[in-house]
Design a protein around this motif. Structure first.
Motif, PDB file in Angstrom:
ATOM      1  N   ILE A   1       0.835  -1.209   0.000  1.00  0.00           N
ATOM      2  CA  ILE A   1       0.000   0.000   0.000  1.00  0.00           C
ATOM      3  C   ILE A   1       0.865   1.253   0.000  1.00  0.00           C
ATOM      4  N   LEU A   2       1.878   1.292   0.851  1.00  0.00           N
ATOM      5  CA  LEU A   2       2.740   2.468   0.921  1.00  0.00           C
ATOM      6  C   LEU A   2       3.590   2.626  -0.335  1.00  0.00           C
ATOM      7  N   ASP A   3       3.960   1.501  -0.960  1.00  0.00           N
ATOM      8  CA  ASP A   3       4.733   1.612  -2.192  1.00  0.00           C
ATOM      9  C   ASP A   3       3.882   2.209  -3.304  1.00  0.00           C
ATOM     10  N   TYR A   4       2.587   1.864  -3.332  1.00  0.00           N
ATOM     11  CA  TYR A   4       1.708   2.501  -4.311  1.00  0.00           C
ATOM     12  C   TYR A   4       1.657   4.012  -4.074  1.00  0.00           C
ATOM     13  N   MET A   5       1.531   4.427  -2.816  1.00  0.00           N
ATOM     14  CA  MET A   5       1.493   5.849  -2.498  1.00  0.00           C
ATOM     15  C   MET A   5       2.792   6.527  -2.929  1.00  0.00           C
TER      16      MET A   5
ATOM     17  N   VAL B   1     -12.787   6.575  -5.789  1.00  0.00           N
ATOM     18  CA  VAL B   1     -11.398   6.152  -5.634  1.00  0.00           C
ATOM     19  C   VAL B   1     -10.910   6.250  -4.189  1.00  0.00           C
ATOM     20  N   VAL B   2     -11.017   7.438  -3.611  1.00  0.00           N
ATOM     21  CA  VAL B   2     -10.429   7.664  -2.285  1.00  0.00           C
ATOM     22  C   VAL B   2     -11.069   6.782  -1.227  1.00  0.00           C
ATOM     23  N   MET B   3     -12.390   6.711  -1.204  1.00  0.00           N
ATOM     24  CA  MET B   3     -13.072   5.930  -0.182  1.00  0.00           C
ATOM     25  C   MET B   3     -12.750   4.443  -0.325  1.00  0.00           C
ATOM     26  N   ARG B   4     -12.616   3.963  -1.550  1.00  0.00           N
ATOM     27  CA  ARG B   4     -12.264   2.554  -1.739  1.00  0.00           C
ATOM     28  C   ARG B   4     -10.872   2.267  -1.217  1.00  0.00           C
ATOM     29  N   ARG B   5      -9.903   3.137  -1.515  1.00  0.00           N
ATOM     30  CA  ARG B   5      -8.544   2.943  -1.019  1.00  0.00           C
ATOM     31  C   ARG B   5      -8.505   3.028   0.502  1.00  0.00           C
ATOM     32  N   ARG B   6      -9.258   3.954   1.047  1.00  0.00           N
ATOM     33  CA  ARG B   6      -9.308   4.097   2.507  1.00  0.00           C
ATOM     34  C   ARG B   6      -9.902   2.848   3.150  1.00  0.00           C
ATOM     35  N   ARG B   7     -10.915   2.290   2.502  1.00  0.00           N
ATOM     36  CA  ARG B   7     -11.558   1.089   3.030  1.00  0.00           C
ATOM     37  C   ARG B   7     -10.593  -0.095   3.015  1.00  0.00           C
ATOM     38  N   VAL B   8      -9.804  -0.234   1.953  1.00  0.00           N
ATOM     39  CA  VAL B   8      -8.836  -1.324   1.864  1.00  0.00           C
ATOM     40  C   VAL B   8      -7.805  -1.211   2.982  1.00  0.00           C
ATOM     41  N   ILE B   9      -7.283   0.000   3.216  1.00  0.00           N
ATOM     42  CA  ILE B   9      -6.297   0.205   4.281  1.00  0.00           C
ATOM     43  C   ILE B   9      -6.900  -0.154   5.637  1.00  0.00           C
ATOM     44  N   ARG B  10      -8.128   0.284   5.855  1.00  0.00           N
ATOM     45  CA  ARG B  10      -8.784  -0.003   7.128  1.00  0.00           C
ATOM     46  C   ARG B  10      -8.962  -1.509   7.320  1.00  0.00           C
TER      47      ARG B  10
ATOM     48  N   LEU C   1      -7.421   5.412  13.586  1.00  0.00           N
ATOM     49  CA  LEU C   1      -6.201   6.076  14.050  1.00  0.00           C
ATOM     50  C   LEU C   1      -4.976   5.249  13.684  1.00  0.00           C
ATOM     51  N   LEU C   2      -5.055   3.938  13.861  1.00  0.00           N
ATOM     52  CA  LEU C   2      -3.948   3.071  13.480  1.00  0.00           C
ATOM     53  C   LEU C   2      -3.639   3.208  11.989  1.00  0.00           C
ATOM     54  N   ALA C   3      -4.679   3.199  11.171  1.00  0.00           N
ATOM     55  CA  ALA C   3      -4.488   3.327   9.725  1.00  0.00           C
ATOM     56  C   ALA C   3      -3.818   4.647   9.373  1.00  0.00           C
ATOM     57  N   GLU C   4      -4.237   5.708  10.021  1.00  0.00           N
ATOM     58  CA  GLU C   4      -3.648   7.025   9.746  1.00  0.00           C
ATOM     59  C   GLU C   4      -2.193   7.087  10.198  1.00  0.00           C
ATOM     60  N   MET C   5      -1.885   6.454  11.335  1.00  0.00           N
ATOM     61  CA  MET C   5      -0.508   6.451  11.824  1.00  0.00           C
ATOM     62  C   MET C   5       0.416   5.685  10.879  1.00  0.00           C
ATOM     63  N   LEU C   6      -0.106   4.613  10.276  1.00  0.00           N
ATOM     64  CA  LEU C   6       0.717   3.774   9.415  1.00  0.00           C
ATOM     65  C   LEU C   6       0.907   4.359   8.019  1.00  0.00           C
ATOM     66  N   THR C   7      -0.071   5.076   7.523  1.00  0.00           N
ATOM     67  CA  THR C   7       0.028   5.631   6.168  1.00  0.00           C
ATOM     68  C   THR C   7       0.412   7.107   6.160  1.00  0.00           C
ATOM     69  N   GLY C   8       0.288   7.777   7.298  1.00  0.00           N
ATOM     70  CA  GLY C   8       0.537   9.211   7.361  1.00  0.00           C
ATOM     71  C   GLY C   8       1.908   9.652   6.888  1.00  0.00           C
ATOM     72  N   PRO C   9       3.001   8.992   7.301  1.00  0.00           N
ATOM     73  CA  PRO C   9       4.326   9.450   6.868  1.00  0.00           C
ATOM     74  C   PRO C   9       4.493   9.473   5.347  1.00  0.00           C
ATOM     75  N   MET C  10       4.010   8.424   4.673  1.00  0.00           N
ATOM     76  CA  MET C  10       4.141   8.403   3.214  1.00  0.00           C
ATOM     77  C   MET C  10       3.214   9.421   2.565  1.00  0.00           C
TER      78      MET C  10
ATOM     79  N   LEU D   1       2.096  16.414   0.625  1.00  0.00           N
ATOM     80  CA  LEU D   1       2.315  17.739   1.206  1.00  0.00           C
ATOM     81  C   LEU D   1       3.752  18.231   1.060  1.00  0.00           C
ATOM     82  N   TRP D   2       4.717  17.404   1.373  1.00  0.00           N
ATOM     83  CA  TRP D   2       6.123  17.816   1.304  1.00  0.00           C
ATOM     84  C   TRP D   2       6.725  17.281   0.023  1.00  0.00           C
ATOM     85  N   GLU D   3       6.495  17.983  -1.068  1.00  0.00           N
ATOM     86  CA  GLU D   3       6.879  17.475  -2.377  1.00  0.00           C
ATOM     87  C   GLU D   3       8.361  17.660  -2.692  1.00  0.00           C
ATOM     88  N   ASP D   4       9.121  18.207  -1.743  1.00  0.00           N
ATOM     89  CA  ASP D   4      10.560  18.329  -1.963  1.00  0.00           C
ATOM     90  C   ASP D   4      11.313  17.183  -1.288  1.00  0.00           C
TER      91      ASP D   4
END
Length: 220
Positions: free
Chosen positions: A105-109, A143-152, A172-181, A187-190
């Motif tokens: 999942i994170l590699d896709y992101m 798109v977004v809701m489906r991806r969010r559902r898969v992560i959850r 919260l767990l899902a957000e903690m695991l995907t948030g850094p990527m 947001l931080w495109e540099d």
């Protein structure tokens, strides 16, 4: 493997792309590809999403408006299909554990973030979406809701299997695991995204503090 989990792992990774088969009368794949290519070409030539019309797209693709409306109910649905087509393809989840699924999942992101940086048209479409509420809503719902559902679902399976802590909210767990990527890719495109090991590094580092009793002893 239970039926629900099997369905999640084998379900299509994304909504149908332009030119993919759908129910109903057979459509001309060549026409569908021409329509999608016309949208990209019009954007490349400096057009905006708001300026795009079904009439203009049909003319650029060399098809009639009816050909477009037979496949897409409106402009928003067409643009969502085109946008998904421009993005990086999603890979099926291995289903071998929460760690492996999260790395995919994170590699896709990560790859999606790289694609947005390298493809000007994709970046423009994503950036302009905010000015078109109907398109934003259609993309979010499709798109977004489906991806969010898969992560959850991945996180919930990890909790149920004892791989993740069970004293925290699933979302919260899902957000903690995907948030850094997400932070790096959106947001931080540099910040660099070209390291293919980055997803595993993020997941493994986070699991050190989030692992449940099933992984407390003898795990990486």
């Amino acid at each position: 493997m239970d039926t629900d989990r099997q369905a999640t792992l084998t379900a299509p990774a994304a909504p149908p792309l332009c030119g993919s088969p759908r129910r109903g009368r057979p459509r001309s794949e060549a026409a569908e590809q021409a329509i999608c290519a016309a949208v990209e070409r019009l954007m490349t030539e400096g057009g905006t999403l708001a300026e795009l019309t079904i009439e203009g797209i049909a003319q650029a693709a060399g098809v009639g408006k009816a050909t477009i409306y037979r496949r897409w109910p409106n402009k928003e649905a067409l643009l969502v299909d085109v946008l998904v087509r421009m993005e990086e393809p999603e890979q099926p989840l291995p289903g071998t554990g929460v760690r492996d699924d999260l790395v995919v999942i994170l590699d896709y992101m990560r790859r999606r973030g790289l694609a947005k940086r390298s493809r000007w048209v994709l970046r423009v479409v994503l950036d302009q979406m905010g000015s078109m509420p109907a398109l934003k809503e259609a993309y979010y719902d499709t798109v977004v809701m489906r991806r969010r559902r898969v992560i959850r679902e991945v996180v919930a399976r990890g909790v149920a299997a004892g791989e993740l802590r069970d004293d925290l909210d699933i979302d919260l767990l899902a957000e903690m695991l995907t948030g850094p990527m997400l932070l790096r890719s959106v947001l931080w495109e540099d910040t660099p995204l070209d390291d293919p090991e980055l997803p595993a590094t993020i997941v493994d580092s986070l699991l050190e503090g989030l692992r449940g009793p099933a992984l407390q002893v003898g795990s990486r």
